[in-house]
Scaffold this active site. Structure first.
Site, PDB file in Angstrom:
ATOM      1  N   SER A   1      -2.598   0.214  15.256  1.00 59.06           N
ATOM      2  CA  SER A   1      -3.317   1.474  15.451  1.00 59.06           C
ATOM      3  C   SER A   1      -3.820   1.600  16.877  1.00 59.06           C
ATOM      4  O   SER A   1      -4.107   0.608  17.538  1.00 59.06           O
ATOM      5  CB  SER A   1      -4.504   1.570  14.514  1.00 59.06           C
ATOM      6  OG  SER A   1      -5.199   2.772  14.794  1.00 59.06           O
TER       7      SER A   1
ATOM      8  N   GLY B   1       0.814  -1.220   0.000  1.00 57.38           N
ATOM      9  CA  GLY B   1       0.000   0.000   0.000  1.00 57.38           C
ATOM     10  C   GLY B   1       0.842   1.262   0.000  1.00 57.38           C
ATOM     11  O   GLY B   1       0.545   2.223   0.702  1.00 57.38           O
ATOM     12  N   ALA B   2       1.888   1.266  -0.826  1.00 52.10           N
ATOM     13  CA  ALA B   2       2.775   2.443  -0.873  1.00 52.10           C
ATOM     14  C   ALA B   2       2.292   3.483  -1.880  1.00 52.10           C
ATOM     15  O   ALA B   2       2.997   4.448  -2.164  1.00 52.10           O
ATOM     16  CB  ALA B   2       4.198   2.005  -1.205  1.00 52.10           C
TER      17      ALA B   2
ATOM     18  N   GLY C   1      -0.851   7.862   1.218  1.00 48.12           N
ATOM     19  CA  GLY C   1      -0.771   8.049   2.662  1.00 48.12           C
ATOM     20  C   GLY C   1       0.554   7.690   3.327  1.00 48.12           C
ATOM     21  O   GLY C   1       1.638   8.078   2.859  1.00 48.12           O
TER      22      GLY C   1
ATOM     23  N   GLY D   1       2.191   4.813   3.589  1.00 55.16           N
ATOM     24  CA  GLY D   1       3.113   3.975   2.819  1.00 55.16           C
ATOM     25  C   GLY D   1       3.943   4.803   1.852  1.00 55.16           C
ATOM     26  O   GLY D   1       5.169   4.625   1.735  1.00 55.16           O
TER      27      GLY D   1
ATOM     28  N   TYR E   1     -12.649  -2.887  10.937  1.00 56.81           N
ATOM     29  CA  TYR E   1     -11.312  -2.294  10.778  1.00 56.81           C
ATOM     30  C   TYR E   1     -10.526  -2.386  12.089  1.00 56.81           C
ATOM     31  O   TYR E   1      -9.365  -2.801  12.101  1.00 56.81           O
ATOM     32  CB  TYR E   1     -11.448  -0.831  10.336  1.00 56.81           C
ATOM     33  CG  TYR E   1     -10.149  -0.051  10.411  1.00 56.81           C
ATOM     34  CD1 TYR E   1      -9.186  -0.167   9.411  1.00 56.81           C
ATOM     35  CD2 TYR E   1      -9.874   0.790  11.492  1.00 56.81           C
ATOM     36  CE1 TYR E   1      -7.990   0.534   9.481  1.00 56.81           C
ATOM     37  CE2 TYR E   1      -8.684   1.501  11.574  1.00 56.81           C
ATOM     38  CZ  TYR E   1      -7.745   1.372  10.568  1.00 56.81           C
ATOM     39  OH  TYR E   1      -6.563   2.070  10.651  1.00 56.81           O
TER      40      TYR E   1
HETATM   41  P1  NDP Z   1      -4.450   5.150   2.740  1.00 57.74           P
HETATM   42  O1  NDP Z   1      -5.855   4.834   2.385  1.00 57.74           O
HETATM   43  O2  NDP Z   1      -3.888   6.459   2.316  1.00 57.74           O
HETATM   44  O3  NDP Z   1      -3.486   4.006   2.218  1.00 57.74           O
HETATM   45  C1  NDP Z   1      -3.860   2.661   2.228  1.00 57.74           C
HETATM   46  C2  NDP Z   1      -3.075   1.914   1.179  1.00 57.74           C
HETATM   47  O4  NDP Z   1      -3.497   0.537   1.205  1.00 57.74           O
HETATM   48  C3  NDP Z   1      -3.318   2.441  -0.240  1.00 57.74           C
HETATM   49  O5  NDP Z   1      -2.073   2.435  -0.911  1.00 57.74           O
HETATM   50  C4  NDP Z   1      -4.247   1.394  -0.824  1.00 57.74           C
HETATM   51  O6  NDP Z   1      -4.137   1.238  -2.220  1.00 57.74           O
HETATM   52  C5  NDP Z   1      -3.704   0.144  -0.124  1.00 57.74           C
HETATM   53  N1  NDP Z   1      -4.628  -0.978  -0.247  1.00 57.74           N
HETATM   54  C6  NDP Z   1      -5.932  -1.049   0.125  1.00 57.74           C
HETATM   55  N2  NDP Z   1      -6.442  -2.255  -0.215  1.00 57.74           N
HETATM   56  C7  NDP Z   1      -5.445  -2.954  -0.805  1.00 57.74           C
HETATM   57  C8  NDP Z   1      -5.363  -4.242  -1.383  1.00 57.74           C
HETATM   58  N3  NDP Z   1      -6.407  -5.055  -1.460  1.00 57.74           N
HETATM   59  N4  NDP Z   1      -4.178  -4.639  -1.886  1.00 57.74           N
HETATM   60  C9  NDP Z   1      -3.106  -3.835  -1.860  1.00 57.74           C
HETATM   61  N5  NDP Z   1      -3.120  -2.596  -1.339  1.00 57.74           N
HETATM   62  C10 NDP Z   1      -4.289  -2.159  -0.823  1.00 57.74           C
HETATM   63  O7  NDP Z   1      -4.398   5.003   4.341  1.00 57.74           O
HETATM   64  P2  NDP Z   1      -3.220   5.295   5.414  1.00 57.74           P
HETATM   65  O8  NDP Z   1      -1.974   5.671   4.749  1.00 57.74           O
HETATM   66  O9  NDP Z   1      -3.806   6.170   6.444  1.00 57.74           O
HETATM   67  O10 NDP Z   1      -3.077   3.851   6.078  1.00 57.74           O
HETATM   68  C11 NDP Z   1      -1.871   3.123   6.076  1.00 57.74           C
HETATM   69  C12 NDP Z   1      -1.757   2.316   7.357  1.00 57.74           C
HETATM   70  O11 NDP Z   1      -1.722   3.199   8.477  1.00 57.74           O
HETATM   71  C13 NDP Z   1      -2.923   1.365   7.611  1.00 57.74           C
HETATM   72  O12 NDP Z   1      -2.408   0.147   8.108  1.00 57.74           O
HETATM   73  C14 NDP Z   1      -3.725   2.068   8.693  1.00 57.74           C
HETATM   74  O13 NDP Z   1      -4.440   1.146   9.490  1.00 57.74           O
HETATM   75  C15 NDP Z   1      -2.604   2.721   9.466  1.00 57.74           C
HETATM   76  N6  NDP Z   1      -2.981   3.820  10.320  1.00 57.74           N
HETATM   77  C16 NDP Z   1      -3.503   4.983   9.797  1.00 57.74           C
HETATM   78  C17 NDP Z   1      -3.842   6.017  10.648  1.00 57.74           C
HETATM   79  C18 NDP Z   1      -4.407   7.281  10.138  1.00 57.74           C
HETATM   80  O14 NDP Z   1      -4.742   8.126  10.968  1.00 57.74           O
HETATM   81  N7  NDP Z   1      -4.546   7.493   8.837  1.00 57.74           N
HETATM   82  C19 NDP Z   1      -3.636   5.900  12.087  1.00 57.74           C
HETATM   83  C20 NDP Z   1      -3.085   4.645  12.510  1.00 57.74           C
HETATM   84  C21 NDP Z   1      -2.763   3.662  11.654  1.00 57.74           C
HETATM   85  P3  NDP Z   1      -4.845   2.252  -3.260  1.00 57.74           P
HETATM   86  O15 NDP Z   1      -3.947   3.452  -3.316  1.00 57.74           O
HETATM   87  O16 NDP Z   1      -4.861   1.466  -4.509  1.00 57.74           O
HETATM   88  O17 NDP Z   1      -6.197   2.576  -2.720  1.00 57.74           O
END
Ligand code: NDP
Length: 315
Positions: free
Chosen positions: A142, A9-10, A13, A15, A190
């Site tokens: 989280s 998921g890079a 956000g 990643g 979630y």
């Molecule tokens: P984003 O939605 O910005 O990023 C999520 C990423 O996961 C995207 O790159 C998305 O891909 C990818 N993804 C989703 N489904 C799949 C799949 N089936 N296969 C491969 N990749 C997938 O969210 P965040 O950056 O906020 O989240 C990243 C991590 O941080 C998560 O684990 C979240 O639980 C954790 N987190 C976030 C917090 C926050 O406040 N935001 C707080 C604490 C933890 P695509 O770009 O294609 O949609």
């Protein structure tokens, strides 16, 4: 040689911000493991990651076939795996009905936990074989899964119960789509998936740290209120959530700073301790945080591991 780090998921956000922070050191080859190839390429370009520092590889965590294919592709290329970061996640707080992965698991737990569980189990052997000075497996956790915190006490709270829904396959047909067997609730699914992530990290540590020397870690990078994670939330929530986190709870962290925190867990020579759930205080200094009772329940971690093995076909 440069270290090889896989970040799921890079394309967005946390990643993406982590990939950027690591790329800037020039020490890492970043494998962006993403479901949308074009989006990932564009994302890398948009934050200025130099071509020689990354490759995009296809990975859809909502399909176990795709996970296996990803691992096969890596091995075919003979890419050593030094660090794996399980970061991708889906969050469906407003969904009225569950949706499902290719194998028919509820989507949040299927993607965030089961997809990553299979990926990290398969890549464990590759990590063991790496000759890099340190090897790490990091699973992003989280605060919301931790009921010993204020944020973790906002209903619906995480609760895996006796795992009966998971035992039944989380398919919404002959079993519940929720781990505890209850009615579908996207926000809870979630949070449950994040508890699974933190339990999995601890079970990995218990089973494999001593024999392999791999550092297993989880973290809460802070509330990154601006990421696409909240894309399915109602517009008013998305408008008010960032200022609420900034000025009221003060838990807010920018994507860039959160990326630096996760990059630290990937590469900082001082963060080698295994089995730790890292957090950061308001001066951005890392510390070992306490997990909630459920997220540190050793018996539940073992049970979760065994049921997950069956579901992803590792038995
Ligand atoms: P984003 O939605 O910005 O990023 C999520 C990423 O996961 C995207 O790159 C998305 O891909 C990818 N993804 C989703 N489904 C799949 C799949 N089936 N296969 C491969 N990749 C997938 O969210 P965040 O950056 O906020 O989240 C990243 C991590 O941080 C998560 O684990 C979240 O639980 C954790 N987190 C976030 C917090 C926050 O406040 N935001 C707080 C604490 C933890 P695509 O770009 O294609 O949609």
């Amino acid at each position: 040689r440069k270290g090889n780090v896989i970040i799921t998921g890079a394309s967005s956000g946390l990643g993406l911000a982590t990939a950027k922070a690591l790329a800037e050191t020039g020490q890492w080859n970043i494998i962006m493991a993403c479901r949308n190839f074009l989006k990932a390429e564009r994302a890398a370009k948009s934050v200025g990651i130099a071509k020689e520092n990354y490759t995009v590889m296809h990975l859809d965590l909502a399909s176990l076939d795709s996970v296996r294919q990803f691992v096969d592709n890596l091995r075919r290329q003979e890419t050593p795996v030094d660090v794996l970061v399980c970061n991708a996640a889906v969050y469906q707080p407003t969904a009225k009905e569950p949706s499902f992965t290719a194998e028919g698991f509820e989507l949040s737990v299927g993607t965030n936990h089961l997809g990553h569980f299979l990926l990290s189990r398969l890549l464990l052997d590759d990590l063991k074989q790496s000759d890099y000075p340190f090897k790490r497996l990091i699973i992003v956790g989280s605060i919301t899964g931790n009921t010993n915190t204020l944020a973790g006490n906002v209903p619906p709270k995480a609760n895996l119960g006796d795992l009966r829904g998971l035992v039944g396959g989380l398919n919404g047909l002959n079993s519940s789509s929720m781990i505890d067997g209850g009615d579908f609730d996207g926000a809870k699914a979630y949070k449950d998936s994040k508890v699974c992530n933190m339990l999995t990290m601890q079970e990995f540590h218990k089973r494999y740290h001593e024999e392999s020397g791999i550092t297993f870690a989880s973290l809460y990078p802070g509330c990154i209120a601006t990421t696409a994670l909240f894309r399915e939330h109602i517009p008013l929530f998305r408008l008010l959530f960032p200022p609420f986190q900034k000025y009221i709870t003060k838990g807010y962290v920018s994507e860039e700073d959160a990326g630096k925190r996760l990059a630290q867990v990937v590469s900082d020579p001082s963060l080698t301790k295994s089995g730790v759930y890292w957090s950061w205080n308001k001066d951005s200094a890392s510390f070992e945080n306490q997990l909630s009772k459920e997220a540190s329940d050793a018996e539940k971690a073992r049970k979760l591991w065994e049921i997950s093995e069956k579901l992803v076909g590792l038995e």
